[in-house]
Design a protein around this motif. Structure first.
Motif, PDB file in Angstrom:
ATOM      1  N   ALA B  58     -25.546 -20.684  -3.246  1.00 15.99           N
ATOM      2  CA  ALA B  58     -26.196 -20.202  -4.621  1.00 15.99           C
ATOM      3  C   ALA B  58     -25.766 -20.719  -5.501  1.00 15.99           C
ATOM      4  CB  ALA B  58     -26.467 -18.970  -5.686  1.00 15.99           C
ATOM      5  N   VAL B  59     -26.434 -21.540  -6.298  1.00 14.24           N
ATOM      6  CA  VAL B  59     -26.100 -22.070  -7.422  1.00 14.24           C
ATOM      7  C   VAL B  59     -26.678 -22.126  -8.146  1.00 14.24           C
ATOM      8  CG1 VAL B  59     -25.313 -24.721  -8.639  1.00 14.24           C
ATOM      9  CG2 VAL B  59     -24.656 -24.520  -7.029  1.00 14.24           C
ATOM     10  N   THR B 225     -22.593 -19.549 -12.286  1.00 14.45           N
ATOM     11  CA  THR B 225     -21.994 -19.171 -11.306  1.00 14.45           C
ATOM     12  C   THR B 225     -22.178 -19.786  -9.965  1.00 14.45           C
ATOM     13  OG1 THR B 225     -23.099 -16.755 -12.789  1.00 14.45           O
ATOM     14  CG2 THR B 225     -22.413 -16.582 -10.515  1.00 14.45           C
ATOM     15  N   VAL B 226     -21.372 -20.014  -8.936  1.00 15.82           N
ATOM     16  CA  VAL B 226     -21.934 -20.434  -7.576  1.00 15.82           C
ATOM     17  C   VAL B 226     -21.364 -19.085  -6.714  1.00 15.82           C
ATOM     18  CG1 VAL B 226     -20.680 -21.905  -6.238  1.00 15.82           C
ATOM     19  CG2 VAL B 226     -20.544 -22.366  -8.430  1.00 15.82           C
ATOM     20  N   VAL B 227     -22.232 -18.983  -5.214  1.00 14.54           N
ATOM     21  CA  VAL B 227     -21.919 -17.713  -4.655  1.00 14.54           C
ATOM     22  C   VAL B 227     -21.722 -18.276  -3.465  1.00 14.54           C
ATOM     23  CG1 VAL B 227     -22.829 -14.894  -4.044  1.00 14.54           C
ATOM     24  CG2 VAL B 227     -22.684 -16.003  -6.569  1.00 14.54           C
ATOM     25  N   GLY B 228     -21.343 -17.555  -2.416  1.00 11.74           N
ATOM     26  CA  GLY B 228     -21.533 -17.834  -0.676  1.00 11.74           C
ATOM     27  C   GLY B 228     -20.487 -18.537   0.110  1.00 11.74           C
ATOM     28  N   ALA B 229     -20.471 -19.715   0.445  1.00 13.07           N
ATOM     29  CA  ALA B 229     -19.209 -19.957   1.565  1.00 13.07           C
ATOM     30  C   ALA B 229     -19.457 -21.380   0.641  1.00 13.07           C
ATOM     31  CB  ALA B 229     -20.211 -20.206   3.226  1.00 13.07           C
ATOM     32  N   GLY B 395     -29.478 -13.157  -4.766  1.00  9.32           N
ATOM     33  CA  GLY B 395     -29.013 -12.028  -5.504  1.00  9.32           C
ATOM     34  C   GLY B 395     -27.435 -11.807  -6.073  1.00  9.32           C
ATOM     35  N   ARG B 396     -26.346 -12.114  -5.474  1.00  7.25           N
ATOM     36  CA  ARG B 396     -25.155 -12.006  -5.956  1.00  7.25           C
ATOM     37  C   ARG B 396     -25.359 -12.806  -7.366  1.00  7.25           C
ATOM     38  NH1 ARG B 396     -24.502 -11.269  -0.728  1.00  7.25           N
ATOM     39  NH2 ARG B 396     -23.172 -13.027   0.366  1.00  7.25           N
ATOM     40  N   ALA B 397     -25.386 -13.853  -7.118  1.00  8.13           N
ATOM     41  CA  ALA B 397     -25.514 -14.881  -8.597  1.00  8.13           C
ATOM     42  C   ALA B 397     -25.990 -14.485  -9.222  1.00  8.13           C
ATOM     43  CB  ALA B 397     -25.637 -16.463  -8.033  1.00  8.13           C
ATOM     44  N   GLU B 398     -27.589 -13.902  -9.288  1.00 13.57           N
ATOM     45  CA  GLU B 398     -28.205 -13.002 -10.759  1.00 13.57           C
ATOM     46  C   GLU B 398     -27.311 -12.030 -10.739  1.00 13.57           C
ATOM     47  OE1 GLU B 398     -32.026 -13.566 -11.925  1.00 13.57           O
ATOM     48  OE2 GLU B 398     -30.347 -15.735 -11.231  1.00 13.57           O
TER      49      GLU B 398
END
Lengths: 708, 456
Positions: B58-59, B225-229, B395-398
């Motif tokens: 997520a960006v 915010t950047v979340v993930g792989a 969802g986690r980024a938000e």
């Protein structure tokens, strides 16, 4: 012109990070154009190094009773999901019981041996979770999602509704009523009609070709559902999928506790009849009088789920008709402006799937749209796909796959799909690799093998009087009416009413109605009929949050000869008005409609014998001789299209009806056509309207009072 | 999980390895989202939450700009930008942003509230660089042209017609959320709507729009915010490359909301040509997100007015059949929020009756409190909603962005749910008695307009 923040700010930008000057309006460049293209604009960065996509781990096991279990342990968030699949669905319904599996699915959560429907809903809502059950063609499923700590409750509920549903008679009646209403509404929708006709033509007697109709649903009994449950809900046919913040050992223990005692004989091996083959294309035209749009389905039988060409066909389908970037959308919508959308699909059920290209288009471009779709199918066979278009399709399919296995429940569902279809799990775990292995040559090869425009079923639902001639050059045409019966060309002519009705049977009166929305009073309506010289004059108002309507209609006091009709209606922000007047053997006037309904138009049509203006039908029926089984066909001018069509009212039964005005013996009438509805008329003459149910919506009018 | 914050890249590299332990294998806690937080030299706040077990990235960019930052006579600018940001920038022609993301297999969207504007895309792991590049290009060089502005002003006006002016209760809702409870003199920030007024949109000038962009769409006013792989070292380098050169802007002026509820109590009757049934609204002055009382108030609103087992539904809809629908929700903002009650009358019921019934139910909660069972259910429901939303990388980024923006620290995500779980029956009764009082509310009555002719 482009505006940058300011020169000072631009000066601070790292050298090389942006271009020097962008052109006023850069062309819609290809997404991976070479950096430093002629415009001076910087190209988007190329993809990063490919990261091997690790399909998340999952475990598979089986209980001693034969129930299969798939577990995805992924404790990222404290959520647990359960899905239970039963490998039996609507395809097992005998034709005369079509709709049975669907009702089983709807009723599972409506009561068990120890819980009422309300108790099931309360139990799951109390922990902030959800539960649902439904039936598809090949299987039924029950699903729930809860916080991980409530997994035992989730097991309790899922096993309870699966193993011990009671199909309570009252809930059975409610769901059947809802199903019938939904079917009636579908009958009025061109898209749903087109899909039904398409499936019937492609599959013939194969179960995938059979759809429920009101008659089969009406004939179902609670006992039919109970026996379906007894026969098919057996552990060897069940697949339990648990995912999220769970541990295999805990899941196995819970599964044993809740499903371990479940027994049942192994199911008989399942065989499907063959799907009929087609040797030539044919147009199946379903006549929908007054339709301002046509719904088009073009296609034929497809492949079985294990076919080796599945992945190449995914790429082909993305190029042809998946999403707004594909050919059908770009050409039919963006280039031609014929439609809001046009798509294609290859389905993948347990037996043979189908291929279809679909669009809803304006009536006047129906033949052009069908011809263009046929051309696009031929083009896939005849021309190699350009490299850039091929690459965009492959990168979309490979790129979007990781987004489809993001959550544990999504992972579990992918694995379950493979298992339910009897496929090796590599079919999903290696999806990306298999897509990336497809070549442009594969796409053309599979197009030639699996896209057959010369053996297609071309289903069109629309106003045949306007589109028949244009479709005939494309392929031989077979005509159907909205009820699914074959009709001949002359049936397209509007028929004069076969009998005359005696308007002198009417009496001056005022009827007031309540409008019920989900059984709550949400509005009122009134109809007042009075004599004015040699005419009857009916004025009516309906006022509710759902709609507001005012009308006045005049007709001959002895013979129902139409004189004039005026109607104003508002539904949400949409408004329509109509004014019609009879003179010199013609009906003239105008319709003001919202743009999405085709805008305003003039009306000038011949007055044929027995023809009615909008708002007269209720009074003709009030004066008619009604009896069970009778059917009355009336030519009525439709105030939303300006065309005249026969609407058939069929007396389908008699029953006692209780409304606020009292209890009355009544006739039940069904009206088919673009706006299906159910009417209840008083048996005593005049046959006053007691109740009117609008198809597909929980909205009814009920008689509140009747005054002279 | 220890919390790490950096202000200087040198130290960041050193600590990087510490920030990447193996994913927790014991029982999951909803707030257990390992992350790093740092700032670029130009002030861009970056939150990286690498998670090698994810399959996507997520960006997500939040700008600290919402309708609360708008000046008088310029309402709707924030909303206008939510549209303008898709109209092209130096290296991205109009319409390309969406096409590039979709062709990469990704998805995207944007939204605006009173307190913030967000832009976000979910992408496959090898394409998250595209998301970063696209966000940096429009942050640096949005195409603000007369033509783009006029076109999007029309789009926004159409959206207003569709979503407010032609919706039953649309104008009443704006009254309940903004104009009724807030005193425009003491708090213009919340005393006007997100969607914007027709007059202000018509009066928009290119110069004002450019000024708004320069001030608020600057790196020092944004959180990425950047979340993930993804590999965090690679992400840091890309972020520096794409965003590092974007100059910062002077700090935006502070938002003033000194005296929000000076007007209360108040009462207004709205005539509504779209509505067919009368409605009663009560909008109580409340608290900001993170305020000590916000947790109990949120659960209280859930108990009184959410779902079929709620107090209002049980009494007004089920038992008395006086209403066709009821609801209560808490609005928690950067500044003072609200508690809003709504009830739509059944046929033949007037709003006096609705008001009486709502008042009785609220009085009952103030004097008797709620049951332990009700509180437990409300906690379960709150927690389930929050936690289920965090299953996806977006969802986690938000969630990280929300805690950062509203509570001032993304690490609050680790403790925030505990504050809801700690609410007691006494807390519920205390906040009911403190906030749900007649002197602290704006009452709005919706009367269906009888005139047949709707406004043009």
């Amino acid at each position: 012109m482009k505006t940058n923040r300011s020169n000072a700010r631009r000066g601070a930008v790292l050298a090389g990070a942006i271009g020097v000057l962008a052109a006023a309006c850069a062309p819609a460049a290809a997404p991976v154009a070479a950096p430093g293209a002629a415009t001076g604009a910087q190209a988007p960065p190329p993809p990063l190094a490919e990261r091997p996509l690790q399909f998340p781990d999952f475990r598979e096991t089986r209980l001693p009773n034969g129930m299969a279990l798939i577990v995805v342990e992924q404790p990222r968030q404290p959520v647990a999901s359960i899905s239970l699949y039963i490998r039996s669905g609507a395809a097992l319904d005998p034709a005369q019981q079509a709709g049975r599996a669907g009702m089983v699915g709807d009723l599972l959560t409506q009561g068990t041996q120890t819980r009422s429907a309300q108790q099931i809903a309360d139990a799951i809502e109390g922990v902030g979770g959800r539960i649902s059950a439904s039936a598809g063609g090949d299987w039924l499923s029950v699903g729930t999602s809860v916080l991980a700590e409530h997994l035992p409750l989730a097991f309790d509920l899922v096993s309870d509704v699966t193993l011990r549903p009671t199909f309570p008679q009252q809930e059975f009646e409610n769901i059947r009523r809802r199903t019938l209403s939904a079917l009636q509404a579908q009958a009025g929708q061109a898209g749903a009609q087109a899909q039904r006709r398409f499936l019937a033509e492609v599959y013939g007697e194969h179960p995938y070709g059979i759809s429920p109709i009101p008659g089969t649903v009406q004939g179902l009994t609670r006992e039919d559902l109970v026996s379906f449950h007894r026969e098919h809900f057996i552990p060897s046919q069940a697949l339990l999928v648990v995912s999220g913040d769970v541990r295999l050992a805990e899941v196995e223990a819970l599964a044993r506790r809740h499903f371990g005692e479940w027994q049942g004989a192994p199911a008989a091996a399942r065989t499907f009849p063959t799907v009929p083959t087609r040797d030539a294309s044919r147009v199946y035209l379903v006549h929908r009088p007054g339709s301002v749009q046509s719904s088009i389905w073009v296609g034929h039988a497809g492949i079985t789920p294990d076919h080796r060409d599945f992945f190449a066909l995914q790429v082909l389908n993305k190029i042809l008709g998946q999403g707004s970037d594909a050919r059908l959308f770009q050409i039919l919508r963006e280039e031609k402006g014929w439609t809001y959308g046009a798509y294609s699909r290859f389905t993948r059920p347990q037996d043979v799937g189908y291929f279809a290209a679909t669009a809803e288009v304006r009536t006047e471009v129906t033949d052009s749209a069908v011809a263009e779709i046929m051309h696009q199918l031929r083009r896939l066979r005849d021309e190699p796909v350009p490299a850039e278009e091929f690459q965009a399709a492959v990168s979309f399919l490979a790129g979007s796959f990781p987004l489809r296995i993001e959550t544990p429940a999504q992972v579990a569902s992918q694995v379950a799909q493979a298992r339910l279809l009897g496929l090796p799990v590599e079919d999903v775990t290696q999806f990306r690799e298999r897509i990336l292995a497809v070549t442009p040559a594969d796409v053309q090869r599979v197009a030639r093998e699996h896209v057959r425009p010369d053996q297609a079923a071309i289903v069109v639902v629309g106003d045949a009087t306007q589109i028949l001639a244009g479709l005939e050059p494309i392929a031989p045409v077979v005509l159907y009416d909205l009820e699914g019966a074959r009709i001949e060309r002359d049936a397209l002519q509007v028929r004069a009413a076969e009998e005359r009705f005696d308007a002198s049977r009417l009496r001056p009166m005022t009827l007031t109605f309540q409008m019920l929305v989900q059984d709550n009073p949400m509005g009122t309506g009134s109809y007042r009929i009075v004599r004015n010289g040699g005419d009857w004059v009916v004025t009516s108002t309906v006022d509710s949050p759902v709609m507001r309507q005012e009308s006045e209609v005049r007709f001959g006091a002895a013979d129902f000869a139409p004189r004039s009709s005026r109607m104003e209606m508002q539904q949400g922000p949409a408004q329509m008005r109509s004014e019609l007047r009879v003179a010199d053997g013609r009906v003239r006037g105008n319709l003001e409609l919202p743009p999405q309904a085709g805008g305003s138009r003039e009306v000038d049509v011949e007055l044929i014998p027995g023809m009615l203006l909008p708002g007269m039908d209720q009074w003709v029926l009030a004066a008619a001789d009604l009896s069970e089984g009778r059917s009355i066909s009336l030519p009525i001018l439709d105030p939303t299209s300006g065309s005249v069509a026969n609407v058939t009212f069929r007396v389908t039964g008699s029953e006692n009806v209780t409304v606020p005005a009292g209890s009355f013996p009544a006739f039940r009438l069904e009206a088919a056509g673009p706006q299906p509805m159910t009417l209840y008329l008083r048996q005593a003459a005049p046959h006053v309207l007691l109740r009117q149910d609008f198809a597909g919506a929980p909205v009814s009018l009920v008689l509140q009072s009747m005054e002279n | 999980m220890q919390r790490l914050r950096w202000s200087r890249p040198g130290i960041a590299v050193l600590l990087l390895s510490l920030a990447l332990p193996a994913a927790a294998q014991d029982a999951a806690r909803p707030g257990d989202i390992p992350f790093q937080s740092y700032r670029l030299d130009n002030g861009l706040h970056v939150i990286l939450a690498p998670d090698p077990t994810s399959t996507a990235v997520a960006v997500n960019v939040w700008y600290d700009v919402g309708s609360r930052h708008e000046r008088r006579g310029r309402s709707g600018f924030g909303h206008l930008f939510e549209h303008l940001m898709f109209q092209g920038s130096e290296n991205v022609p109009r319409g390309q942003h969406m096409q590039l993301v979709e062709r990469a297999g990704g998805s995207l969207n944007a939204s605006i509230t009173e307190d913030r504007t967000n832009y976000f895309q979910t992408l496959p792991p090898d394409r998250y660089n595209l998301g970063l590049w696209l966000e940096s290009d429009r942050m640096r060089s949005l195409r603000i042209t007369e033509e783009n502005m006029r076109r999007e002003v029309e789009v926004v006006k159409e959206e207003r017609r569709l979503r407010v002016d032609n919706q039953p209760y649309g104008t009443s809702q704006l009254q309940a959320l903004y104009y009724g409870p807030y005193d425009p003199a003491g708090c213009f920030a919340y005393g006007h709507s997100v969607i914007g007024s027709m007059e202000d949109l018509n009066a928009a000038e290119l110069r004002d729009v450019q000024e708004f962009f320069d001030l608020y769409y600057a790196p020092n006013n944004a959180t990425l915010t950047v979340v993930g792989a993804f590999d965090p070292a690679e992400a840091r380098a890309l972020i520096e490359q794409y965003f590092g050169g974007i100059p910062s802007a002077p700090a935006a002026p502070a938002v003033e909301c000194e005296n929000p509820f000076a007007n209360l109590p108040s009462r207004e009757t709205m005539r509504d040509t779209n509505a067919r049934l009368p409605a009663f609204w009560a909008s109580y002055g409340g608290v900001s997100a993170g305020h000590d009382d916000s947790y109990a108030l949120s659960l209280l609103a859930n108990i009184i007015g959410q779902g079929e087992s709620s107090r209002l539904h049980q009494r007004l809809v089920q038992r008395e059949q006086a209403a066709v629908g009821t609801g209560m929700f808490g609005v928690f903002r950067r500044g003072p929020g609200l508690l809003v009650v709504q009830a739509v009358a059944n046929q033949g019921v007037d709003t006096d009756r609705l008001e009486q019934l709502v008042d009785e139910e609220i009085a009952r909660v103030r004097s008797e409190g709620v049951t332990a069972d009700e509180l437990e259910k409300a906690k379960n429901r709150y927690r389930a909603t929050a936690v289920m939303g965090r299953q996806s990388v977006m969802g986690r980024a938000e969630a990280l962005q929300w805690h950062n923006h509203f509570l001032g620290d993304p690490a609050a995500i680790r403790t925030e749910l505990d504050r809801y779980m700690a609410v007691t029956l006494d807390d519920i009764r205390r906040v009911a008695d403190r906030y749900l009082v007649p002197n602290n509310r704006a009452v709005i009555i919706t009367e269906p307009a009888t005139a047949a002719a709707p406004e043009e």
